[in-house]
Design an enzyme around this catalytic site. Structure first.
Site, PDB file in Angstrom:
ATOM      1  CD  GLN A 205      33.284  55.897  44.847  1.00  0.00           C
ATOM      2  OE1 GLN A 205      32.464  54.995  44.807  1.00  0.00           O
ATOM      3  NE2 GLN A 205      33.407  56.684  45.902  1.00  0.00           N
TER       4      GLN A 205
ATOM      5  CG  HIS B  88      44.536  30.426  48.565  1.00  0.00           C
ATOM      6  ND1 HIS B  88      44.627  29.067  48.384  1.00  0.00           N
ATOM      7  CD2 HIS B  88      45.433  30.741  49.541  1.00  0.00           C
ATOM      8  CE1 HIS B  88      45.549  28.582  49.225  1.00  0.00           C
ATOM      9  NE2 HIS B  88      46.050  29.575  49.931  1.00  0.00           N
TER      10      HIS B  88
ATOM     11  CD  GLU C 214      32.495  52.564  41.577  1.00  0.00           C
ATOM     12  OE1 GLU C 214      31.256  52.755  41.498  1.00  0.00           O
ATOM     13  OE2 GLU C 214      33.113  52.510  42.658  1.00  0.00           O
TER      14      GLU C 214
ATOM     15  CG  ASP D  26      30.711  52.568  47.868  1.00  0.00           C
ATOM     16  OD1 ASP D  26      31.227  52.620  46.733  1.00  0.00           O
ATOM     17  OD2 ASP D  26      30.499  53.568  48.573  1.00  0.00           O
TER      18      ASP D  26
ATOM     19  CD  GLU E  85      30.227  49.880  43.274  1.00  0.00           C
ATOM     20  OE1 GLU E  85      31.162  50.288  43.984  1.00  0.00           O
ATOM     21  OE2 GLU E  85      29.499  50.644  42.599  1.00  0.00           O
TER      22      GLU E  85
END
Length: 272
Positions: A259, A109, A263, A249, A243
């Protein structure tokens, strides 16, 4: 800016601030997927229970995105009704439960069954074959199972979680050894499986709170093989690293400055 404290899984459950089901794709559309037949390898399937970019050429999703809070959790039993997804366009190959038979890989899953237990329909939706990837048994049943359970414990402690899961590369090792594809080449076996969890205390204005540093961001990138450690915390990376590996993105709806800050971090928070 350090993220605000997020209740630990062991914290006593408290009354939910919100009980609404938020947008499964609130963090953004990582690949710019569309429901156009001209993009069969980046085809947007948006369901009530989760959203995904489906890759018809690989027979698996590129990514699946969903929101988890107590409004999604109840007592509905696991349905185990694996089946083809009728929402796929007619020209797409329909992966069936038999496509995995004898492959040595689990029907893994993306959005877990236990994340959708409010009613039978919600749980049943997680068993559509578009929500599956060929996953090594130890990865699925130990490493990934532990990470999924940790996310639900965070919710029990009074948090909500935005989750994006995906995969990249080609070639994994299952019970029958290494394979690059199954089902006569129709389904790609990914080399790596990743997940990003954005955790914040239950509340409203989630995107603003995330941008303000009130969330914990967990990014995990694991090998799709039998030798993977059951300790998922060993595979913590930055969102930037995922990424770079995938070209996605992942937090595109968050302001760019936030971000960049969120990130770049590798989580070092508690994992029990």
């Amino acid at each position: 800016m350090a993220p605000a404290s997020v209740p630990a899984p062991s914290s006593p459950a408290r009354t939910a601030v919100v009980v609404s089901r938020d947008d499964n794709m609130a963090l953004g559309n990582p690949s710019g997927a569309t429901s156009s037949l001209s993009t069969p390898n980046n085809y947007l399937l948006s369901k009530h229970q989760y959203a995904m970019s489906y890759n018809a050429g690989r027979g698996i999703p590129n990514w699946v995105s969903w929101h988890l809070n107590r409004a999604w959790m109840g007592s509905a039993p696991r349905q185990d009704d694996f089946r083809p997804d009728p929402a796929l366009p007619r020209g797409f190959y329909q992966v069936s439960t038999g496509s995995y038979l004898g492959s040595g890989f689990d029907r893994g899953h993306n959005c877990p069954s236990a994340d959708r237990t409010t009613d039978l329909d919600d749980n049943s939706a997680t068993f559509l074959m578009t929500n599956m990837i060929p996953q090594a048994a130890n990865n699925n049943q130990r490493t990934w199972s532990g990470l999924e359970e940790y996310g639900r414990r965070l919710v029990d402690a009074g948090n909500e979680v935005y989750i994006i899961m995906g995969n990249y590369g080609k070639g994994g090792t299952g019970l029958n050894g290494r394979a690059t594809t199954i089902d006569q080449g129709r389904i790609t076996v990914p080399a790596r499986i990743w997940k990003v969890l954005v955790v914040l205390p239950e509340g409203t204005n989630d995107l603003q709170r995330i941008a303000a540093g009130q969330a914990r961001v967990l990014a995990i990138d694991t090998p799709n093989d039998q030798s993977v450690s059951p300790d998922w915390s060993r595979y913590r990376v930055s969102v930037d690293a995922i990424e770079e590996a995938t070209g996605l993105d992942l937090l595109s709806n968050i302001p760019l400055e936030a971000q960049d800050r969120l990130e770049a971090r590798v989580d070092t928070g508690p994992t029990r």
